[in-house]
Design a protein around this motif. Sequence first.
Motif, mmCIF file in Angstrom:
data_model
loop_
_atom_site.group_PDB
_atom_site.id
_atom_site.type_symbol
_atom_site.label_atom_id
_atom_site.label_comp_id
_atom_site.label_asym_id
_atom_site.label_seq_id
_atom_site.Cartn_x
_atom_site.Cartn_y
_atom_site.Cartn_z
ATOM 1 N N GLY A 138 8.417 13.114 7.564
ATOM 2 C CA GLY A 138 7.135 12.510 7.251
ATOM 3 C C GLY A 138 7.142 11.561 6.075
ATOM 4 O O GLY A 138 6.085 11.096 5.642
ATOM 5 N N GLY A 139 8.310 11.216 5.539
ATOM 6 C CA GLY A 139 8.389 10.315 4.398
ATOM 7 C C GLY A 139 8.245 8.855 4.790
ATOM 8 O O GLY A 139 8.077 8.504 5.960
ATOM 9 N N VAL A 140 8.304 7.991 3.779
ATOM 10 C CA VAL A 140 8.235 6.550 4.000
ATOM 11 C C VAL A 140 9.526 6.087 4.663
ATOM 12 O O VAL A 140 10.627 6.404 4.188
ATOM 13 C CB VAL A 140 8.008 5.804 2.674
ATOM 14 N N THR A 185 0.812 -1.221 0.000
ATOM 15 C CA THR A 185 0.000 0.000 0.000
ATOM 16 C C THR A 185 0.842 1.266 0.000
ATOM 17 O O THR A 185 0.292 2.369 0.071
ATOM 18 C CB THR A 185 -0.918 0.001 1.239
ATOM 19 N N ASN A 186 2.164 1.143 -0.051
ATOM 20 C CA ASN A 186 3.016 2.333 -0.102
ATOM 21 C C ASN A 186 4.255 2.038 -0.938
ATOM 22 O O ASN A 186 4.482 0.902 -1.362
ATOM 23 C CB ASN A 186 3.378 2.818 1.309
ATOM 24 N N ALA A 187 5.049 3.061 -1.173
ATOM 25 C CA ALA A 187 6.172 2.948 -2.107
ATOM 26 C C ALA A 187 7.217 1.924 -1.671
ATOM 27 O O ALA A 187 7.969 1.425 -2.505
ATOM 28 C CB ALA A 187 6.837 4.316 -2.284
ATOM 29 N N SER A 188 7.280 1.577 -0.383
ATOM 30 C CA SER A 188 8.268 0.590 0.061
ATOM 31 C C SER A 188 7.893 -0.826 -0.355
ATOM 32 O O SER A 188 8.731 -1.729 -0.277
ATOM 33 C CB SER A 188 8.431 0.649 1.585
ATOM 34 N N GLY A 189 6.655 -1.024 -0.787
ATOM 35 C CA GLY A 189 6.209 -2.356 -1.177
ATOM 36 C C GLY A 189 5.712 -2.443 -2.607
ATOM 37 O O GLY A 189 5.023 -3.395 -2.958
#
Length: 826
Positions: free
Chosen positions: A821-823, A682-686
């Motif tokens: 506040g970033g990933v 659900t976010n840029a790390s995945g």
Amino acid sequence: MNDLTPDAFGYSDGDVDTNRSSAVTLNELASQRLSRRQALRGGSALVAATLGGSLLAACDSSAIETDPAPTVSAGAAGAANAGRVVTLTGTATGSQAVSWTQTGGPAVTLEGATGNTATFLAPSVASATVLTFQFAAANGTTAATATTTVTVSPAALGFAAVPKNRNDVVTVPAGYNVQVINRTGDPILPGVPAYKNDGTDTNFAGRIGDHHDALRWFGLNAAGNARDDASSTRGLIAQNHENINDMYLHVAGATSPGGVRPESEALKEIECHGLSVTEYSEGANRAWAFKQDSAYNRRITPSTPMALNGPVRGTDFVKTPHSTAGTAGRGTINNCANGYTPWGTLLTCEENWAGYFRRSGDNAARTTKELTALARYGVTSSTGNYGWSTVTPADASNTLFRRWDARATVGGSATTDWRNEPNQFGWVVEIDPYNAASTPRKRTAMGRMGHEGAWPGPFVAGRKPAFYMGDDAVNEYMYKFVSSTAWAAADATATDRLAIGDKYLDAGTLYVAVFNADGTGSWKPLVYGTAPLDASNAAYPFASQADVLVNTRLAADALGATPMDRPEWTAVNSVTGEVYLTLTNNGSRVTGADTPSASQRQTNAANPRVYVDAPSTSRGNRNGHVIRIRETGDNTEALGFTWDVFLFGAGSDLDATNINLSGLTADNDFSSPDGLFFGRPTNASGQVKPIVWLQTDDSAFTDQTNNQMLVAMPGSVGDGGTRTVTNTTAGGVTWTVVTRIGATPTAATLKRFLIGPVQCEITGIDTTPDGRTIFVGIQHPGEGGTAAAPSSHWPDSQATGTAGATVRPRSATVVITKVDGGVVGL
């Protein structure tokens, strides 16, 4: 085409060629400015403007003041990587109102869009992608715009590697904050007093347990009254409590007068095991707050009522005095890794349960088959961990202590003594965190072993889902469970979540892995009825499918499964579907003499190393490795796979030819991999190229550093090549093993992110769906100390690095956020 996402820092991978933003337009800006002026002047004609115009046409030009056009700038073009915070800064002179809008590229949500400065989270992209933004200013009758671009590149690790250290704090990179929550003993139910941490505290059924392990975030809506999988600001943390530091739980450490444990001490120790469910929400300045009166808060302990489900339910294997029908049990213990389901439940796994039982000395009252099974699982202790069975309770009818004595009595039976109690453990347990009144269910179709975890593979509509599992002991095996029921996506939102678990987890096929030397592998089904899983098996004659599942290890032995170097956590790359498995270490890869025969050189292609890592003189795979597989056809139902070793643990100073095969450096060397977690999809790390977090449980490397957590950007199975490893025994005998190794990591693809406090293990990890908050378990700091002389003082030491000499350490969870506040990690 995708709409702009409504939540803060949201994004989409779709291209946007029209602006659907709700930000204020130039027309609206001008109208607001004119509306104020007209009110002051008694009214005049309304005006309209089109986007990009600098002059407003009036219906009554004589009634309109013409203001000077604002001067605007949207700033220079910028660049960022996915998952990082981007700041847009515009300037305007002679204006009354300004706004930012997005006019091109993957949609993002702008924060502060009606001011000079706006921010957004760079979206996930597969290649460099341009986003365009317009800055607009209006001044009464005139307006002006300017544009700028931001080029977003694929995600990259965005921090400096943390140097190795042995400090008594949690160390993270610059630019990150650490908050400590859920310390051992913290009250989680109303009315439970604050923890004094001096050994006098009681009522751990209402407090956070000890030895924090695997955890999972379950989102709640803003009102806190319903499940919300997308929520990153309010939710539940469900966390395992694997074991205890008993020396710190009591005033002067654990006592055993006359070999008998006091009831009060044993009760405290029992209640410290199990799980906790606690509600948290994000507040001002990204601080996380606990809600002690939450209806969701719950402790699940070794005494909590449990239901037995699946093929073993109701069989003679699990009948006890507590449940003569064999349908129920009490509690869960030694919960280590975990898993989850898309219908919103937790899978917690019972690992080293066997040692808690007192058993030896009853061979005469046991059958040959029982003795074989008990020995294979290690239910052989003459006392049992912590000696709980020695308690003489004040209430003679209380069997919560007697149950830990699994000795068969002469003339007794399964319903008069506790001979079968060990068979109640070793299972995957499903828990509904959203219903504190629900009864957890042990899913016996998934097999009985030292379960380290049960991580799901990709759920694809119409395909049978699979869960991947390790059995955490030396020379044990890797498994997967494939449901009998194909996945129906509508079941993800069902309200009776445990009933959905019945549908998918109570029937299916359990498989064990065989790793071939050529980089292929196969899944062997553990199904009763065909040799060797039938009565013809001389080593252990199987009588039923329930027999196969209760004695999973014996069934896997019979099928010739590949012995592995302590199979622990599994994790699945949501983009490729590849399954990763940590193999922590193995000190018994060579048996017998210093010049062992070929049969005593117990290596294989998937577990190829035998060496000495000083100062230890033991010979084996002391530093462990991470293996990965890719199912044939990327199908969870496949019976075959390919594999390679993603990373070999080692110190950077060890022999690069035969030990440090992954070429680790001082910035990313590690030992004994344990916890494992891919970024959420659900976010840029995945997304696109998910990152994987790697945690350690090590004693071989602690002369250089405390246990740690690293983060990697892995490739795929087969991206390296073959490597020939030469092993040497103490007697000078050498032999070679050809293995398959992943691509050599670089400073950009593997680095150390966190170091824990003294004598801890780093274990347990999850993030909020947006990836901007990460939760990490810190287990058993100071495990080598005593009540009088603690060897760590964490978490009290976190603020300054020191604490009072007698302050006792506690396991706890840390919340890590990025200052901007970033990933986290990017």
